[in-house]
Design an enzyme around this catalytic site. Structure first.
Site, PDB file in Angstrom:
ATOM      1  N   ASP A 144      -6.840  -3.694   4.958  1.00 63.92           N
ATOM      2  CA  ASP A 144      -7.547  -2.583   4.311  1.00 63.92           C
ATOM      3  C   ASP A 144      -7.307  -1.271   5.070  1.00 63.92           C
ATOM      4  OD1 ASP A 144      -9.165  -1.358   2.458  1.00 63.92           O
ATOM      5  OD2 ASP A 144     -11.035  -1.896   3.458  1.00 63.92           O
TER       6      ASP A 144
ATOM      7  N   ASN B   4      -7.829  -5.457  -7.816  1.00 65.89           N
ATOM      8  CA  ASN B   4      -6.915  -4.315  -7.641  1.00 65.89           C
ATOM      9  C   ASN B   4      -6.229  -3.878  -8.944  1.00 65.89           C
ATOM     10  OD1 ASN B   4      -5.830  -5.354  -4.318  1.00 65.89           O
ATOM     11  ND2 ASN B   4      -7.408  -3.890  -4.880  1.00 65.89           N
TER      12      ASN B   4
HETATM   13  C1  FPP Z   1      -6.041  -2.108   0.809  1.00 64.76           C
HETATM   14  O1  FPP Z   1      -6.054  -0.785   1.284  1.00 64.76           O
HETATM   15  C2  FPP Z   1      -4.653  -2.554   0.628  1.00 64.76           C
HETATM   16  C3  FPP Z   1      -4.140  -3.000  -0.538  1.00 64.76           C
HETATM   17  C4  FPP Z   1      -4.917  -3.095  -1.779  1.00 64.76           C
HETATM   18  C5  FPP Z   1      -2.726  -3.387  -0.668  1.00 64.76           C
HETATM   19  C6  FPP Z   1      -2.084  -3.984   0.545  1.00 64.76           C
HETATM   20  C7  FPP Z   1      -0.620  -3.780   0.438  1.00 64.76           C
HETATM   21  C8  FPP Z   1       0.229  -3.553   1.461  1.00 64.76           C
HETATM   22  C9  FPP Z   1      -0.198  -3.618   2.870  1.00 64.76           C
HETATM   23  C10 FPP Z   1       1.660  -3.216   1.252  1.00 64.76           C
HETATM   24  C11 FPP Z   1       2.471  -4.146   0.410  1.00 64.76           C
HETATM   25  C12 FPP Z   1       2.360  -5.570   0.798  1.00 64.76           C
HETATM   26  C13 FPP Z   1       3.386  -6.365   1.163  1.00 64.76           C
HETATM   27  C14 FPP Z   1       3.135  -7.792   1.439  1.00 64.76           C
HETATM   28  C15 FPP Z   1       4.745  -5.879   1.318  1.00 64.76           C
HETATM   29  P1  FPP Z   1      -6.768   0.323   0.385  1.00 64.76           P
HETATM   30  O2  FPP Z   1      -5.748   0.914  -0.510  1.00 64.76           O
HETATM   31  O3  FPP Z   1      -7.939  -0.249  -0.323  1.00 64.76           O
HETATM   32  O4  FPP Z   1      -7.229   1.362   1.467  1.00 64.76           O
HETATM   33  P2  FPP Z   1      -8.524   2.291   1.408  1.00 64.76           P
HETATM   34  O5  FPP Z   1      -9.724   1.387   1.517  1.00 64.76           O
HETATM   35  O6  FPP Z   1      -8.371   3.170   2.598  1.00 64.76           O
HETATM   36  O7  FPP Z   1      -8.462   3.035   0.105  1.00 64.76           O
END
Ligand code: FPP
Length: 261
Positions: free
Chosen positions: A20, A68
């Site tokens: 996250d 998501n």
């Molecule tokens: C949460 O951060 C993260 C995600 C929903 C996606 C995770 C994806 C990656 C790390 C990159 C792609 C994955 C791979 C395996 C190559 P958020 O967007 O909710 O962050 P925030 O809470 O700060 O908005």
């Protein structure tokens, strides 16, 4: 400690990570959220390599939850594109390192190009026997439990399963996580202290580690420090210290009223 873990440290067999904080990391730098995800994908590479080099057998990453899908379309498309990029760019290295890729969740929900890239990655790395890297894609813990229950109900109705056969092991075999052992260490970056529908059944006795850093800031040393901290915990699985240390016997299940009668 920078390059590896002291040989005496107890290594968690299965580490799961809620990655996250990509969006906040980007926003705090005046960047688009998508750039945070791209930086997050770089942190994934480091985490995978560090985990496999340090004897972790199962690493499970929450890459995309069922929830998501509700995000803005451009962000969902960018995440799907990053998965394709990861699958294509990393496959040779993953195979070379003996890392097998596995998926939990509903791969069929993904756009065709992403699904094909991930299926190709699974096939290409199928022989890996050093570490299993599981990507949770269109995954929800409650959904996984409910679908297993539904599939067992259908089989029971058809006379293929007897209700008395259903125990925890049998139930788990019907989940998309059936290849995974229970989670030993669950890490969440981003500062929130919740599990957000991740591996609800499999994390029943996991050690939980909540880190204030954002996922793109996760470094090999962060994982090594987490492993060291885990190594210092005593896991009692509901028993007492002397029992897990082998100083007292473990009792067979016997409710107290039956002991007294
Ligand atoms: C949460 O951060 C993260 C995600 C929903 C996606 C995770 C994806 C990656 C790390 C990159 C792609 C994955 C791979 C395996 C190559 P958020 O967007 O909710 O962050 P925030 O809470 O700060 O908005």
């Amino acid at each position: 400690m920078k390059n590896g873990i002291n040989g005496l440290v107890r290594i968690p067999r299965h580490v799961a990570i809620i990655m996250d904080g990509n969006g906040r990391w980007a926003k705090s730098r005046g960047l688009e959220r998508i750039e945070g995800h791209a930086e997050g994908a770089r942190a994934v590479r480091d985490a995978v390599e560090t985990a496999s080099r340090n004897g972790i057998q199962y690493l499970t990453l929450y890459a995309f939850s069922v929830a998501n899908w509700a995000r803005p379309r451009a962000e969902v498309e960018a995440l799907m594109g990053l998965l394709v990029e990861f699958a294509q760019k990393e496959r040779a290295e993953l195979r070379q390192q003996g890392i097998r890729v596995n998926v939990i969740g509903t791969l069929e929900d993904l756009p065709t190009a992403t699904r094909h890239a991930v299926e190709d990655l699974i096939r290409y790395t199928a022989e890996g026997d050093r570490m299993t890297l599981t990507l949770a894609l269109s995954y929800g813990g409650r959904q996984d439990i409910v679908e297993a229950a539904r599939s067992l109900a259908v089989r029971a109705k058809a006379g293929l399963v007897l209700p008395e056969e259903i125990d925890e092991t049998f139930f788990h075999r019907h989940m998309t996580t059936h290849e995974l052992p229970q989670v030993d260490l669950l890490i969440r970056t981003g500062g929130e202290t919740r599990v957000s529908d991740f591996l609800l059944f499999e994390s029943a006795y996991a050690e939980l580690l909540f880190l204030p850093i954002m996922w793109p800031e996760f470094r090999p040393e962060t994982l090594l420090a987490a492993i060291e901290a885990y190594g210092g915990k005593e896991r009692r699985f509901g028993m007492i210290s002397e029992q897990v240390q082998g100083l007292l016997p473990i009792q067979a299940f016997d409710p107290l009223d039956r002991i007294q009668s």
